[in-house]
Design a protein around this motif. Structure first.
Motif, PDB file in Angstrom:
ATOM      1  N   TYR A  11      -4.927  14.182  -0.612  1.00  0.00           N
ATOM      2  CA  TYR A  11      -6.247  13.885  -1.176  1.00  0.00           C
ATOM      3  C   TYR A  11      -7.212  15.033  -0.893  1.00  0.00           C
ATOM      4  O   TYR A  11      -8.017  15.407  -1.754  1.00  0.00           O
ATOM      5  CB  TYR A  11      -6.812  12.569  -0.631  1.00  0.00           C
ATOM      6  CG  TYR A  11      -6.149  11.359  -1.218  1.00  0.00           C
ATOM      7  CD1 TYR A  11      -6.288  11.044  -2.563  1.00  0.00           C
ATOM      8  CD2 TYR A  11      -5.379  10.513  -0.435  1.00  0.00           C
ATOM      9  CE1 TYR A  11      -5.681   9.930  -3.114  1.00  0.00           C
ATOM     10  CE2 TYR A  11      -4.763   9.401  -0.976  1.00  0.00           C
ATOM     11  CZ  TYR A  11      -4.918   9.114  -2.315  1.00  0.00           C
ATOM     12  OH  TYR A  11      -4.310   8.012  -2.861  1.00  0.00           O
ATOM     13  N   LYS A  50      -9.129   3.907   0.099  1.00  0.00           N
ATOM     14  CA  LYS A  50      -8.764   3.027  -1.006  1.00  0.00           C
ATOM     15  C   LYS A  50      -7.254   2.870  -1.092  1.00  0.00           C
ATOM     16  O   LYS A  50      -6.749   1.771  -1.325  1.00  0.00           O
ATOM     17  CB  LYS A  50      -9.297   3.573  -2.332  1.00  0.00           C
ATOM     18  CG  LYS A  50     -10.760   3.332  -2.537  1.00  0.00           C
ATOM     19  CD  LYS A  50     -11.202   3.858  -3.890  1.00  0.00           C
ATOM     20  CE  LYS A  50     -12.701   3.742  -4.055  1.00  0.00           C
ATOM     21  NZ  LYS A  50     -13.151   4.295  -5.345  1.00  0.00           N
ATOM     22  N   ASP A  51      -6.539   3.972  -0.909  1.00  0.00           N
ATOM     23  CA  ASP A  51      -5.079   3.932  -0.962  1.00  0.00           C
ATOM     24  C   ASP A  51      -4.521   3.078   0.176  1.00  0.00           C
ATOM     25  O   ASP A  51      -3.643   2.256  -0.038  1.00  0.00           O
ATOM     26  CB  ASP A  51      -4.515   5.350  -0.894  1.00  0.00           C
ATOM     27  CG  ASP A  51      -3.012   5.394  -1.059  1.00  0.00           C
ATOM     28  OD1 ASP A  51      -2.482   4.669  -1.932  1.00  0.00           O
ATOM     29  OD2 ASP A  51      -2.358   6.154  -0.322  1.00  0.00           O
ATOM     30  N   GLU A  53      -6.089   0.689   1.814  1.00  0.00           N
ATOM     31  CA  GLU A  53      -6.447  -0.706   1.544  1.00  0.00           C
ATOM     32  C   GLU A  53      -5.489  -1.325   0.534  1.00  0.00           C
ATOM     33  O   GLU A  53      -5.060  -2.474   0.699  1.00  0.00           O
ATOM     34  CB  GLU A  53      -7.881  -0.799   1.031  1.00  0.00           C
ATOM     35  CG  GLU A  53      -8.921  -0.567   2.106  1.00  0.00           C
ATOM     36  CD  GLU A  53     -10.333  -0.507   1.557  1.00  0.00           C
ATOM     37  OE1 GLU A  53     -10.527  -0.383   0.311  1.00  0.00           O
ATOM     38  OE2 GLU A  53     -11.267  -0.567   2.373  1.00  0.00           O
ATOM     39  N   LYS A  54      -5.154  -0.576  -0.505  1.00  0.00           N
ATOM     40  CA  LYS A  54      -4.221  -1.060  -1.523  1.00  0.00           C
ATOM     41  C   LYS A  54      -2.856  -1.340  -0.896  1.00  0.00           C
ATOM     42  O   LYS A  54      -2.223  -2.358  -1.187  1.00  0.00           O
ATOM     43  CB  LYS A  54      -4.102  -0.020  -2.636  1.00  0.00           C
ATOM     44  CG  LYS A  54      -3.262  -0.433  -3.799  1.00  0.00           C
ATOM     45  CD  LYS A  54      -3.256   0.669  -4.862  1.00  0.00           C
ATOM     46  CE  LYS A  54      -2.309   0.348  -5.976  1.00  0.00           C
ATOM     47  NZ  LYS A  54      -2.264   1.432  -6.972  1.00  0.00           N
ATOM     48  N   GLN A  55      -2.401  -0.447  -0.012  1.00  0.00           N
ATOM     49  CA  GLN A  55      -1.122  -0.646   0.666  1.00  0.00           C
ATOM     50  C   GLN A  55      -1.156  -1.889   1.554  1.00  0.00           C
ATOM     51  O   GLN A  55      -0.196  -2.665   1.576  1.00  0.00           O
ATOM     52  CB  GLN A  55      -0.771   0.575   1.514  1.00  0.00           C
ATOM     53  CG  GLN A  55      -0.412   1.804   0.723  1.00  0.00           C
ATOM     54  CD  GLN A  55      -0.151   2.983   1.623  1.00  0.00           C
ATOM     55  OE1 GLN A  55       0.448   2.858   2.682  1.00  0.00           O
ATOM     56  NE2 GLN A  55      -0.606   4.151   1.206  1.00  0.00           N
ATOM     57  N   VAL A  57      -3.092  -4.562   1.253  1.00  0.00           N
ATOM     58  CA  VAL A  57      -3.109  -5.756   0.402  1.00  0.00           C
ATOM     59  C   VAL A  57      -1.699  -6.045  -0.105  1.00  0.00           C
ATOM     60  O   VAL A  57      -1.245  -7.204  -0.103  1.00  0.00           O
ATOM     61  CB  VAL A  57      -4.109  -5.593  -0.760  1.00  0.00           C
ATOM     62  CG1 VAL A  57      -3.918  -6.667  -1.815  1.00  0.00           C
ATOM     63  CG2 VAL A  57      -5.534  -5.608  -0.249  1.00  0.00           C
ATOM     64  N   GLY A  58      -0.992  -5.006  -0.527  1.00  0.00           N
ATOM     65  CA  GLY A  58       0.378  -5.186  -1.006  1.00  0.00           C
ATOM     66  C   GLY A  58       1.288  -5.748   0.067  1.00  0.00           C
ATOM     67  O   GLY A  58       2.084  -6.667  -0.182  1.00  0.00           O
ATOM     68  N   GLU A  59       1.181  -5.215   1.271  1.00  0.00           N
ATOM     69  CA  GLU A  59       1.994  -5.697   2.385  1.00  0.00           C
ATOM     70  C   GLU A  59       1.645  -7.135   2.750  1.00  0.00           C
ATOM     71  O   GLU A  59       2.528  -7.938   3.046  1.00  0.00           O
ATOM     72  CB  GLU A  59       1.829  -4.787   3.611  1.00  0.00           C
ATOM     73  CG  GLU A  59       2.450  -3.418   3.457  1.00  0.00           C
ATOM     74  CD  GLU A  59       3.961  -3.466   3.303  1.00  0.00           C
ATOM     75  OE1 GLU A  59       4.625  -4.247   4.013  1.00  0.00           O
ATOM     76  OE2 GLU A  59       4.471  -2.721   2.454  1.00  0.00           O
ATOM     77  N   GLU A  61       0.422  -9.402   0.712  1.00  0.00           N
ATOM     78  CA  GLU A  61       0.943 -10.270  -0.342  1.00  0.00           C
ATOM     79  C   GLU A  61       2.436 -10.509  -0.162  1.00  0.00           C
ATOM     80  O   GLU A  61       2.903 -11.641  -0.290  1.00  0.00           O
ATOM     81  CB  GLU A  61       0.655  -9.662  -1.713  1.00  0.00           C
ATOM     82  CG  GLU A  61      -0.797  -9.759  -2.117  1.00  0.00           C
ATOM     83  CD  GLU A  61      -1.107  -9.055  -3.427  1.00  0.00           C
ATOM     84  OE1 GLU A  61      -0.236  -8.349  -3.991  1.00  0.00           O
ATOM     85  OE2 GLU A  61      -2.248  -9.196  -3.897  1.00  0.00           O
TER      86      GLU A  61
END
Length: 69
Positions: A11, A50-51, A53-55, A57-59, A61
């Motif tokens: 990034y 952001k990346d 946080e996305k990871q 959330v995926g974990e 779920e």
């Protein structure tokens, strides 16, 4: 879950490349629209967060699906 600092470096690399383009454009139009070093780091950090946080959330779920089944 492992947080990969390598992705932060990616990034940061993108933001530095963006800075070079902005400096070139600034020279062409005669107005400085480039970013400060602080802004470059801030933008890289925001994208990295952001990346992550996305990871997360995926974990979560995945964990919730396996916990509830």
């Amino acid at each position: 879950m492992k947080i990969n600092t390598k992705s932060f470096k990616e990034y940061l690399k993108v933001q530095k490349e963006r800075q070079l383009i902005m400096k070139d454009l600034s020279e062409q139009i005669g107005i400085d629209i480039s970013f400060s070093d602080e802004e470059i780091i801030k933008n890289a950090k925001e994208a990295f967060v952001k990346d992550v946080e996305k990871q997360i959330v995926g974990e979560l779920e995945k964990w919730m699906k396996s916990a509830l089944s």
